[in-house]
Write a protein that holds these residues in place. Sequence first.
Motif, PDB file in Angstrom:
ATOM      1  N   ALA A  95      30.507 -10.171  -7.576  1.00 14.34           N
ATOM      2  CA  ALA A  95      31.079 -11.087  -8.571  1.00 14.34           C
ATOM      3  C   ALA A  95      32.477 -10.644  -8.987  1.00 14.34           C
ATOM      4  CB  ALA A  95      30.161 -11.179  -9.789  1.00 14.34           C
ATOM      5  N   ALA A  99      35.823 -12.797  -8.274  1.00 15.17           N
ATOM      6  CA  ALA A  99      36.676 -13.188  -9.397  1.00 15.17           C
ATOM      7  C   ALA A  99      38.101 -12.705  -9.175  1.00 15.17           C
ATOM      8  CB  ALA A  99      36.116 -12.637 -10.704  1.00 15.17           C
ATOM      9  N   VAL A 102      39.817 -15.023  -6.800  1.00 17.16           N
ATOM     10  CA  VAL A 102      40.201 -16.277  -7.459  1.00 17.16           C
ATOM     11  C   VAL A 102      41.461 -16.076  -8.282  1.00 17.16           C
ATOM     12  CG1 VAL A 102      39.508 -17.949  -9.222  1.00 17.16           C
ATOM     13  CG2 VAL A 102      37.875 -17.263  -7.450  1.00 17.16           C
ATOM     14  N   ARG A 103      41.511 -14.970  -9.024  1.00 17.03           N
ATOM     15  CA  ARG A 103      42.700 -14.687  -9.845  1.00 17.03           C
ATOM     16  C   ARG A 103      43.928 -14.506  -8.978  1.00 17.03           C
ATOM     17  NH1 ARG A 103      38.991 -11.499 -12.764  1.00 17.03           N
ATOM     18  NH2 ARG A 103      39.796  -9.593 -11.833  1.00 17.03           N
TER      19      ARG A 103
END
Length: 109
Positions: A95, A99, A102-103
């Motif tokens: 996770a 994440a 994505v950032r």
Amino acid sequence: VFLQSNHEGALVEAIHAARREGACAIVINPAAYSHTSVAILDALLATQIPTFEVHITNIHTRESFRHHSYVSSAARGVICGFGVEGYGLAIDGAAALLALGVREAVSAA
């Protein structure tokens, strides 16, 4: 999706299904197949899905033949020796890395 199987072919099929179903990550405990299965390695490499290898025991403190894992060649991360808590650690790690991706993608846009 969760699958437990002692059959190499079922595991390979599940890995391919993860790609078809759009999985974001794979957490796998290949157990003894770690040391023997080129088929599982090939399936993981073919999916191009971030993979996290988990072992309940520390495979590096066991018999010398267990020190090598084919699956590790396809893994983004490897967790061993934390007991069943390793599964949660792998999910948390997956996770966090997803994440971060994505950032980074948002920052690049």
